[in-house]
Design a protein around this motif. Structure first.
Motif, short mmCIF file in Angstrom:
data_model
loop_
_atom_site.label_atom_id
_atom_site.label_comp_id
_atom_site.label_asym_id
_atom_site.label_seq_id
_atom_site.Cartn_x
_atom_site.Cartn_y
_atom_site.Cartn_z
N HIS A 32 2.20 1.96 -3.12
CA HIS A 32 1.20 2.43 -4.34
C HIS A 32 0.50 3.73 -4.04
N MET A 33 1.34 4.20 -2.76
CA MET A 33 1.45 5.59 -2.38
C MET A 33 1.71 6.42 -2.86
N THR A 58 1.27 7.11 -6.83
CA THR A 58 0.62 8.29 -7.52
C THR A 58 1.20 9.20 -6.16
N GLY A 108 1.18 -1.27 0.02
CA GLY A 108 -0.19 -0.01 -0.11
C GLY A 108 1.35 1.62 0.02
N ASP A 126 -7.05 9.51 -5.38
CA ASP A 126 -6.48 8.97 -6.23
C ASP A 126 -6.84 7.18 -5.43
N GLN A 127 -6.18 6.76 -4.73
CA GLN A 127 -6.20 6.31 -3.26
C GLN A 127 -7.09 5.36 -3.14
N VAL A 159 -4.43 9.21 5.11
CA VAL A 159 -3.73 9.24 3.57
C VAL A 159 -2.57 11.05 4.37
#
Length: 165
Positions: free
Chosen positions: A42-43, A46, A39, A63-64, A71
Protein backbone atom coordinates in the motif's frame (compact mmCIF):
# COMPACT_ATOMS: atom_id res chain seq x y z
CA UNK A 1 -28.61 -3.70 17.66
CA UNK A 2 -31.56 -4.98 15.64
CA UNK A 3 -31.37 -8.09 13.46
CA UNK A 4 -30.75 -6.17 10.21
CA UNK A 5 -27.96 -4.06 11.71
CA UNK A 6 -26.32 -7.12 13.27
CA UNK A 7 -26.43 -9.05 9.96
CA UNK A 8 -25.14 -6.06 7.99
CA UNK A 9 -22.31 -5.54 10.47
CA UNK A 10 -21.33 -9.20 10.26
CA UNK A 11 -21.43 -9.03 6.46
CA UNK A 12 -19.26 -5.89 6.28
CA UNK A 13 -16.68 -7.38 8.66
CA UNK A 14 -16.72 -10.66 6.74
CA UNK A 15 -16.30 -8.93 3.34
CA UNK A 16 -13.45 -6.78 4.66
CA UNK A 17 -11.72 -9.88 6.03
CA UNK A 18 -12.17 -11.85 2.81
CA UNK A 19 -10.77 -9.03 0.66
CA UNK A 20 -7.72 -8.91 2.92
CA UNK A 21 -7.31 -12.69 2.78
CA UNK A 22 -7.65 -12.74 -1.02
CA UNK A 23 -5.06 -9.99 -1.28
CA UNK A 24 -2.67 -11.92 0.95
CA UNK A 25 -3.24 -15.15 -1.00
CA UNK A 26 -2.58 -13.34 -4.27
CA UNK A 27 0.58 -11.73 -2.95
CA UNK A 28 2.02 -14.67 -1.03
CA UNK A 29 0.38 -17.70 -2.64
CA UNK A 30 1.33 -19.80 -5.63
CA UNK A 31 4.49 -18.85 -7.47
CA UNK A 32 4.61 -15.40 -5.93
CA UNK A 33 7.59 -14.91 -3.66
CA UNK A 34 7.20 -11.26 -2.77
CA UNK A 35 9.16 -10.01 0.21
CA UNK A 36 6.64 -7.25 1.01
CA UNK A 37 3.94 -6.87 3.61
CA UNK A 38 0.48 -5.70 2.60
CA UNK A 39 1.31 -2.38 4.30
CA UNK A 40 4.44 -2.04 2.15
CA UNK A 41 2.38 -2.78 -0.98
CA UNK A 42 0.00 0.00 0.00
CA UNK A 43 2.96 2.32 0.54
CA UNK A 44 4.15 1.55 -3.00
CA UNK A 45 0.64 2.40 -4.17
CA UNK A 46 0.89 5.80 -2.46
CA UNK A 47 4.33 6.48 -3.92
CA UNK A 48 3.02 5.58 -7.39
CA UNK A 49 0.44 8.38 -7.15
CA UNK A 50 3.18 10.93 -7.84
CA UNK A 51 4.63 8.95 -10.77
CA UNK A 52 7.89 10.39 -12.13
CA UNK A 53 8.06 13.46 -9.90
CA UNK A 54 8.41 11.42 -6.71
CA UNK A 55 6.72 12.16 -3.42
CA UNK A 56 7.85 13.52 -0.11
CA UNK A 57 7.97 11.62 3.16
CA UNK A 58 5.26 13.96 4.50
CA UNK A 59 2.98 13.17 1.51
CA UNK A 60 3.35 9.44 2.23
CA UNK A 61 2.72 9.97 5.95
CA UNK A 62 -0.43 11.98 5.32
CA UNK A 63 -1.78 9.56 2.69
CA UNK A 64 -1.04 6.47 4.81
CA UNK A 65 -2.01 8.22 8.07
CA UNK A 66 1.20 7.22 9.82
CA UNK A 67 3.97 9.20 11.50
CA UNK A 68 6.94 10.69 9.67
CA UNK A 69 9.44 8.48 11.55
CA UNK A 70 7.41 5.36 10.64
CA UNK A 71 7.44 6.38 6.97
CA UNK A 72 11.19 6.99 7.08
CA UNK A 73 11.82 3.51 8.50
CA UNK A 74 9.46 1.89 5.97
CA UNK A 75 10.96 3.78 3.02
CA UNK A 76 14.47 2.79 4.08
CA UNK A 77 13.36 -0.87 4.15
CA UNK A 78 11.84 -0.48 0.68
CA UNK A 79 15.09 1.07 -0.58
CA UNK A 80 17.07 -1.92 0.76
CA UNK A 81 14.63 -4.31 -0.93
CA UNK A 82 15.04 -2.44 -4.21
CA UNK A 83 11.46 -1.20 -4.66
CA UNK A 84 12.02 2.54 -4.20
CA UNK A 85 14.80 5.07 -4.48
CA UNK A 86 15.36 8.32 -2.62
CA UNK A 87 16.62 11.47 -4.28
CA UNK A 88 17.05 15.05 -3.20
CA UNK A 89 14.52 17.44 -4.72
CA UNK A 90 16.02 19.65 -7.44
CA UNK A 91 14.15 22.72 -6.16
CA UNK A 92 15.10 22.15 -2.50
CA UNK A 93 18.09 19.96 -1.65
CA UNK A 94 16.81 19.49 1.90
CA UNK A 95 13.71 17.64 0.73
CA UNK A 96 13.89 13.93 -0.02
CA UNK A 97 11.67 12.56 -2.79
CA UNK A 98 10.76 8.90 -3.05
CA UNK A 99 10.17 7.17 -6.41
CA UNK A 100 9.39 3.63 -7.44
CA UNK A 101 12.17 1.67 -9.10
CA UNK A 102 11.43 -0.52 -12.11
CA UNK A 103 10.91 -3.43 -9.69
CA UNK A 104 8.59 -1.28 -7.56
CA UNK A 105 6.52 -0.27 -10.60
CA UNK A 106 6.20 -3.92 -11.62
CA UNK A 107 5.01 -5.02 -8.16
CA UNK A 108 2.61 -2.07 -7.91
CA UNK A 109 1.13 -2.90 -11.33
CA UNK A 110 0.50 -6.47 -10.15
CA UNK A 111 -1.17 -5.20 -6.99
CA UNK A 112 -3.39 -2.85 -9.02
CA UNK A 113 -4.27 -5.74 -11.33
CA UNK A 114 -5.43 -7.78 -8.31
CA UNK A 115 -7.90 -5.03 -7.32
CA UNK A 116 -9.12 -4.43 -10.89
CA UNK A 117 -9.53 -8.15 -11.52
CA UNK A 118 -11.46 -8.65 -8.28
CA UNK A 119 -13.91 -5.85 -9.10
CA UNK A 120 -14.26 -6.89 -12.75
CA UNK A 121 -14.95 -10.54 -11.89
CA UNK A 122 -17.42 -9.69 -9.14
CA UNK A 123 -19.39 -7.09 -11.07
CA UNK A 124 -19.77 -9.23 -14.19
CA UNK A 125 -22.32 -11.22 -12.16
CA UNK A 126 -24.44 -8.10 -11.61
CA UNK A 127 -26.95 -6.48 -13.93
CA UNK A 128 -26.83 -2.70 -14.48
CA UNK A 129 -29.42 -1.97 -11.78
CA UNK A 130 -27.56 -4.07 -9.21
CA UNK A 131 -24.29 -2.31 -10.11
CA UNK A 132 -25.88 1.09 -9.61
CA UNK A 133 -27.46 0.11 -6.28
CA UNK A 134 -24.17 -1.37 -5.06
CA UNK A 135 -22.19 1.70 -6.13
CA UNK A 136 -24.68 4.14 -4.60
CA UNK A 137 -24.81 2.20 -1.33
CA UNK A 138 -21.03 1.93 -0.97
CA UNK A 139 -20.68 5.61 -1.91
CA UNK A 140 -23.14 6.58 0.83
CA UNK A 141 -21.30 4.36 3.32
CA UNK A 142 -18.02 5.99 2.30
CA UNK A 143 -19.48 9.50 2.72
CA UNK A 144 -20.86 8.59 6.15
CA UNK A 145 -17.50 7.19 7.27
CA UNK A 146 -15.70 10.29 5.95
CA UNK A 147 -18.01 12.60 7.92
CA UNK A 148 -17.44 10.55 11.09
CA UNK A 149 -13.66 10.59 10.60
CA UNK A 150 -13.63 14.35 9.98
CA UNK A 151 -15.79 14.97 13.05
CA UNK A 152 -13.51 12.83 15.23
CA UNK A 153 -10.39 14.54 13.87
CA UNK A 154 -11.94 17.95 14.45
CA UNK A 155 -12.83 17.00 18.02
CA UNK A 156 -9.32 15.64 18.58
CA UNK A 157 -7.78 18.86 17.24
CA UNK A 158 -10.06 20.94 19.51
CA UNK A 159 -8.90 18.94 22.52
CA UNK A 160 -5.23 19.34 21.53
CA UNK A 161 -5.55 23.08 21.00
CA UNK A 162 -7.92 23.70 23.89
CA UNK A 163 -10.53 24.89 21.41
CA UNK A 164 -8.13 27.53 20.06
CA UNK A 165 -6.64 27.53 16.59
Amino acid sequence: MDRYARRLNELLVDVYDKINRMEEQTVYGGDNHIDLTIGELHMLETIAKKKDEGCSISFIAKDQRITLPSVTVAVNKLVKKGYVEKKRAAHDGRQVLVKLTRQGRKINAGHQYFHENMVRNFTKELDEHEKEVLFTSIDKLNQYLQRKIEAAESKSNDIKTGGKL
